[in-house]
Design a protein around this motif. Structure first.
Motif, PDB file in Angstrom:
ATOM      1  N   LYS A 330       0.849  -1.186   0.000  1.00 60.25           N
ATOM      2  CA  LYS A 330       0.000   0.000   0.000  1.00 60.25           C
ATOM      3  C   LYS A 330       0.890   1.243   0.000  1.00 60.25           C
ATOM      4  N   GLY A 331       0.268   2.418   0.116  1.00 59.16           N
ATOM      5  CA  GLY A 331       1.017   3.660   0.037  1.00 59.16           C
ATOM      6  C   GLY A 331       2.053   3.824   1.133  1.00 59.16           C
ATOM      7  N   VAL A 332       3.030   4.718   0.869  1.00 58.42           N
ATOM      8  CA  VAL A 332       4.130   4.988   1.798  1.00 58.42           C
ATOM      9  C   VAL A 332       3.832   6.300   2.526  1.00 58.42           C
ATOM     10  N   ASN A 333       3.880   6.274   3.862  1.00 51.86           N
ATOM     11  CA  ASN A 333       3.552   7.447   4.676  1.00 51.86           C
ATOM     12  C   ASN A 333       4.778   8.241   5.115  1.00 51.86           C
ATOM     13  N   HIS A 334       5.942   7.586   5.202  1.00 51.42           N
ATOM     14  CA  HIS A 334       7.130   8.286   5.691  1.00 51.42           C
ATOM     15  C   HIS A 334       8.366   7.540   5.215  1.00 51.42           C
ATOM     16  N   VAL A 335       9.444   8.287   4.948  1.00 47.93           N
ATOM     17  CA  VAL A 335      10.723   7.672   4.559  1.00 47.93           C
ATOM     18  C   VAL A 335      11.832   8.313   5.384  1.00 47.93           C
ATOM     19  N   ASP A 336      12.934   7.546   5.564  1.00 53.04           N
ATOM     20  CA  ASP A 336      14.097   8.061   6.286  1.00 53.04           C
ATOM     21  C   ASP A 336      15.333   7.320   5.789  1.00 53.04           C
ATOM     22  N   ILE A 337      16.483   7.989   5.856  1.00 51.17           N
ATOM     23  CA  ILE A 337      17.760   7.424   5.410  1.00 51.17           C
ATOM     24  C   ILE A 337      18.687   7.365   6.606  1.00 51.17           C
ATOM     25  N   SER A 338      19.395   6.251   6.734  1.00 47.17           N
ATOM     26  CA  SER A 338      20.310   6.080   7.868  1.00 47.17           C
ATOM     27  C   SER A 338      21.449   7.087   7.794  1.00 47.17           C
ATOM     28  N   GLY A 339      22.128   7.281   8.953  1.00 55.88           N
ATOM     29  CA  GLY A 339      23.184   8.283   9.029  1.00 55.88           C
ATOM     30  C   GLY A 339      24.332   8.026   8.085  1.00 55.88           C
ATOM     31  N   ASP A 340      24.641   6.744   7.817  1.00 56.50           N
ATOM     32  CA  ASP A 340      25.752   6.443   6.909  1.00 56.50           C
ATOM     33  C   ASP A 340      25.308   6.404   5.454  1.00 56.50           C
ATOM     34  N   GLY A 341      24.016   6.632   5.214  1.00 60.55           N
ATOM     35  CA  GLY A 341      23.517   6.693   3.838  1.00 60.55           C
ATOM     36  C   GLY A 341      23.400   5.351   3.152  1.00 60.55           C
ATOM     37  N   LYS A 342      23.491   4.247   3.895  1.00 62.07           N
ATOM     38  CA  LYS A 342      23.467   2.923   3.272  1.00 62.07           C
ATOM     39  C   LYS A 342      22.074   2.285   3.263  1.00 62.07           C
ATOM     40  N   LEU A 343      21.204   2.716   4.173  1.00 61.55           N
ATOM     41  CA  LEU A 343      19.892   2.069   4.311  1.00 61.55           C
ATOM     42  C   LEU A 343      18.782   3.100   4.175  1.00 61.55           C
ATOM     43  N   LEU A 344      17.639   2.652   3.688  1.00 63.81           N
ATOM     44  CA  LEU A 344      16.434   3.481   3.600  1.00 63.81           C
ATOM     45  C   LEU A 344      15.276   2.685   4.200  1.00 63.81           C
ATOM     46  N   VAL A 345      14.477   3.342   5.034  1.00 59.04           N
ATOM     47  CA  VAL A 345      13.306   2.700   5.635  1.00 59.04           C
ATOM     48  C   VAL A 345      12.060   3.472   5.207  1.00 59.04           C
ATOM     49  N   ALA A 346      10.980   2.730   4.943  1.00 62.37           N
ATOM     50  CA  ALA A 346       9.700   3.329   4.541  1.00 62.37           C
ATOM     51  C   ALA A 346       8.587   2.775   5.420  1.00 62.37           C
ATOM     52  N   ALA A 347       7.753   3.667   5.962  1.00 63.32           N
ATOM     53  CA  ALA A 347       6.573   3.281   6.750  1.00 63.32           C
ATOM     54  C   ALA A 347       5.376   3.214   5.804  1.00 63.32           C
ATOM     55  N   SER A 348       4.675   2.082   5.819  1.00 65.14           N
ATOM     56  CA  SER A 348       3.619   1.865   4.832  1.00 65.14           C
ATOM     57  C   SER A 348       2.265   1.611   5.499  1.00 65.14           C
ATOM     58  N   SER A 349       1.219   1.856   4.728  1.00 66.73           N
ATOM     59  CA  SER A 349      -0.149   1.580   5.206  1.00 66.73           C
ATOM     60  C   SER A 349      -0.475   0.089   5.196  1.00 66.73           C
ATOM     61  N   ASP A 350       0.451  -0.750   4.711  1.00 73.22           N
ATOM     62  CA  ASP A 350       0.216  -2.205   4.739  1.00 73.22           C
ATOM     63  C   ASP A 350       0.627  -2.822   6.072  1.00 73.22           C
ATOM     64  N   HIS A 351       0.795  -1.957   7.120  1.00 71.17           N
ATOM     65  CA  HIS A 351       1.087  -2.372   8.504  1.00 71.17           C
ATOM     66  C   HIS A 351       2.549  -2.792   8.686  1.00 71.17           C
ATOM     67  N   THR A 352       3.424  -2.472   7.735  1.00 66.74           N
ATOM     68  CA  THR A 352       4.833  -2.853   7.859  1.00 66.74           C
ATOM     69  C   THR A 352       5.723  -1.642   7.627  1.00 66.74           C
ATOM     70  N   ALA A 353       6.993  -1.809   8.022  1.00 65.99           N
ATOM     71  CA  ALA A 353       8.060  -0.896   7.621  1.00 65.99           C
ATOM     72  C   ALA A 353       9.095  -1.744   6.887  1.00 65.99           C
ATOM     73  N   ARG A 354       9.588  -1.253   5.758  1.00 67.60           N
ATOM     74  CA  ARG A 354      10.520  -2.037   4.940  1.00 67.60           C
ATOM     75  C   ARG A 354      11.839  -1.285   4.792  1.00 67.60           C
ATOM     76  N   ILE A 355      12.937  -2.061   4.788  1.00 67.18           N
ATOM     77  CA  ILE A 355      14.282  -1.494   4.698  1.00 67.18           C
ATOM     78  C   ILE A 355      14.929  -1.988   3.406  1.00 67.18           C
ATOM     79  N   TRP A 356      15.529  -1.032   2.650  1.00 63.69           N
ATOM     80  CA  TRP A 356      16.284  -1.352   1.440  1.00 63.69           C
ATOM     81  C   TRP A 356      17.745  -0.930   1.623  1.00 63.69           C
ATOM     82  N   ARG A 357      18.625  -1.620   0.916  1.00 63.28           N
ATOM     83  CA  ARG A 357      20.033  -1.216   0.860  1.00 63.28           C
ATOM     84  C   ARG A 357      20.206  -0.288  -0.337  1.00 63.28           C
ATOM     85  N   LEU A 358      20.752   0.914  -0.074  1.00 64.63           N
ATOM     86  CA  LEU A 358      20.879   1.898  -1.134  1.00 64.63           C
ATOM     87  C   LEU A 358      22.061   1.634  -2.059  1.00 64.63           C
ATOM     88  N   ASP A 359      22.990   0.785  -1.650  1.00 65.50           N
ATOM     89  CA  ASP A 359      24.108   0.484  -2.548  1.00 65.50           C
ATOM     90  C   ASP A 359      23.694  -0.477  -3.658  1.00 65.50           C
TER      91      ASP A 359
END
Length: 571
Positions: A330-359
């Motif tokens: 479902k849609g994404v409500n909020h995003v944030d990037i880790s301090g070292d710039g390697k990870l991204l987290v997204a808060a979603s309306s599907d009741h989960t938060a998902r983490i991606w590797r930016l490299d």
């Protein structure tokens, strides 16, 4: 209302009304029966009078016949005088008999006339009684219909009463069970209150010690900051070689003292923040609706989340697309990037938060455990923890490496946003729909402080890089700078015409904390001076509501996202 029936039974309410109506009907029926009985007696008398009249008429005719015979006899006696004295005597007797008969005939005529009159009177009374009887029958039919309706209503009322009595018995049983449970819970509460009292005293002591430690650390950081500012001023007057040396020293100091700050604090402060004047670029996010943007500390990567199920990643300098990260349902409500710039987290309306590797642009972890839409997700300074808030009114702390929830906080009231008050997230602040902000100890899950500082719901919170101040943004049209320890309001920021969007309206501080910035529902971007509370600049640059706006780590560039698709780059 109470009534007593003829049988002596006492009834009340609607039963009394029904009984009274039935008794009135019985009285009317009894009256009609008496009228009918009188009518029958009158009809009998009329019949008797008719019979008597017929007998009188027959007797009259009989007397008239005798009278005619006597008259004939008298004429015969008058013409023939040979009859002698006996005939004379017989004629006298006949004359007397004729007189008597005439009198009797007159009497009978008078009686017949009286009978006719009586018969006429009785006939008139009979007609009146018939009319009254018809009226009475009609009223009786109406009353019988009303009584039938009353009986139906009575049966329905009795059915409802039976149902209500059954429901009442069932509720009584439920109440007894609840009372037993309540007694058990009250006993448990008493025990828990005793335990809480003991724990509170221990916690107060720990909080005092912890606050003293944090104050000491804050003073040390402030001292280093002052030294850093002194170095900057000196470096401006020195040779390029000394400037280069000073820059290296500045970088070392920054990495040492600011490298572990919360993600919202931005990257290293390299200069004084500036107020944006105009748009110098535009990024097309290719989404129908934007909700949140995030900028890496080095200012190279910009992440965008919105109504789409994908997170878009752009080069913050050129606006070129880097990744389109899929995985959310479902849609994404909020995003944030880790301090070292390697990870991204997204808060979603599907009741989960998902983490991606930016490299690599690949999905790495899925944080599942909430039972409502996840509205906010933020890394701590080291990127080892993620803090999420959901509409299920819980804040969860996640171990990033394991993807497991290590702590759950119950916020009681629904909230819109959260931020970290220290590098590792030992304390967090939440923005609530009940017009309050609350500070939490994530280690114990306890609420440390709370204050209702706005007149309407608080839309966002932004913690300063040292965690000493909090910037809040409310739907009441004001921003407030709040002391993070006491939650006392230090500065109130307002502007004519400023009104944030109800769902997405995040405000931010500049890296040097001199300025505060927020977007309005009418597409304008407002910038205030934090120290004086004065409005510095208003930029009418967006066509739709501004949902998010933030400074780059250098403080010289601003990224402002409007709800409809576009992100503007301002300088």
């Amino acid at each position: 209302m109470m009534a007593q029936t003829k049988a002596g039974t006492v009834v009340g309410g609607w039963e009394a009304r029904i009984v009274a109506q039935l008794e009135q009907r019985d009285m009317r029926v009894s009256t009609v029966a008496k009228v009918i009985e009188s009518y029958n007696r009158l009809a009998g008398k009329v019949g008797e009078f008719a019979n008597h009249s017929r007998a009188s008429e027959a007797r009259t005719r009989e007397i008239q016949g005798e009278h005619d015979q006597l008259l004939n006899y008298d004429r015969f006696a008058g013409t023939s005088m040979a009859g002698g004295g006996a005939a004379i005597r017989g004629n006298a007797i006949a004359q007397q008999r004729i007189g008597d008969l005439e009198k009797e005939a007159e009497t009978l005529k008078e009686e017949r006339t009286l009978l006719y009159r009586t018969q006429a009177t009785n006939a008139q009374r009979l007609l009146e009684l018939s009319d009254r009887s018809r009226d009475t029958d009609e009223r009786l039919r109406q009353q019988e219909l009303e009584i039938a309706d009353s009986h139906d209503a009575l049966r329905r009322a009795n059915g409802k009463i039976d149902d209500m009595q059954a429901a009442g018995k069932e509720k009584d049983g439920t109440i007894e069970i609840l009372q037993d449970e309540l007694s058990a819970l009250q006993l448990e509460i008493v025990q828990m209150e005793e335990r809480c009292t003991r724990l509170q005293s221990e916690n107060d002591d720990l909080v005092k010690r912890w606050l003293k430690k944090m104050n000491d650390e804050a003073e040390k950081v402030n001292e280093v900051t002052r030294e850093l500012e002194l170095i900057k001023r000196k470096s401006a007057a020195l040779s390029p070689r000394l400037e280069s040396s000073s820059g290296g020293m500045e970088m070392a100091l920054d990495e040492r003292f600011f490298g572990q700050l919360p993600a919202s604090a931005g990257a290293v402060i390299r200069g004084v923040s500036t107020v944006p004047r105009a748009a110098v670029g535009k990024i097309d996010a290719r989404m129908e609706e934007l909700h949140s943007i995030a900028l890496s500390r080095n200012g190279e990567v910009l992440a965008v989340g919105g109504q789409s199920t994908t997170v878009k990643v752009f080069d913050a300098q050129t606006g070129d697309s880097i990744y389109s990260l899929a995985g959310c349902l479902k849609g994404v409500n909020h995003v944030d990037i880790s301090g070292d710039g390697k990870l991204l987290v997204a808060a979603s309306s599907d009741h989960t938060a998902r983490i991606w590797r930016l490299d690599t642009g690949r999905a790495w972890k899925t944080l599942s455990g909430h039972i409502g839409s996840v509205m906010t997700a933020k890394f701590n300074g080291s990127g080892s923890r993620v803090f999420t808030y959901s509409q299920d009114r819980t804040v969860k702390v996640w171990d990033v490496q394991r993807g497991l929830c290590v702590r759950t906080l119950f916020t009681v009231s629904s909230c819109h946003d959260l931020d970290l008050l220290d590098a590792e997230g030992a304390r967090i602040v939440t923005a609530h729909m009940d017009n309050s902000v609350r500070v939490w100890d994530t280690a114990s899950g306890k609420r440390m402080a709370e204050a209702a500082i706005h007149k309407e719901q608080v839309m966002s919170v932004w913690a300063s890089r040292m965690g000493s101040r909090i910037l809040t943004n409310s739907y009441d049209g004001s921003l407030k700078v709040v002391d993070a320890r006491t939650l006392d309001v230090l500065v109130v920021l307002t502007a004519p015409g400023y009104r944030p969007s109800r769902n997405w309206a995040r405000a931010s501080l500049s890296p040097d904390e001199r300025y505060a910035m927020a977007g309005s529902i009418d597409g304008k971007l407002y910038v205030w001076d934090v120290a004086s509370g004065d409005l510095v600049r208003t930029l009418d640059i967006h066509k739709t509501a501004v949902c998010d706006a933030l400074w780059s780590s250098s403080g010289t560039r601003v990224y402002s996202a409007e709800k409809n698709r576009y992100i503007l780059i301002l300088q």
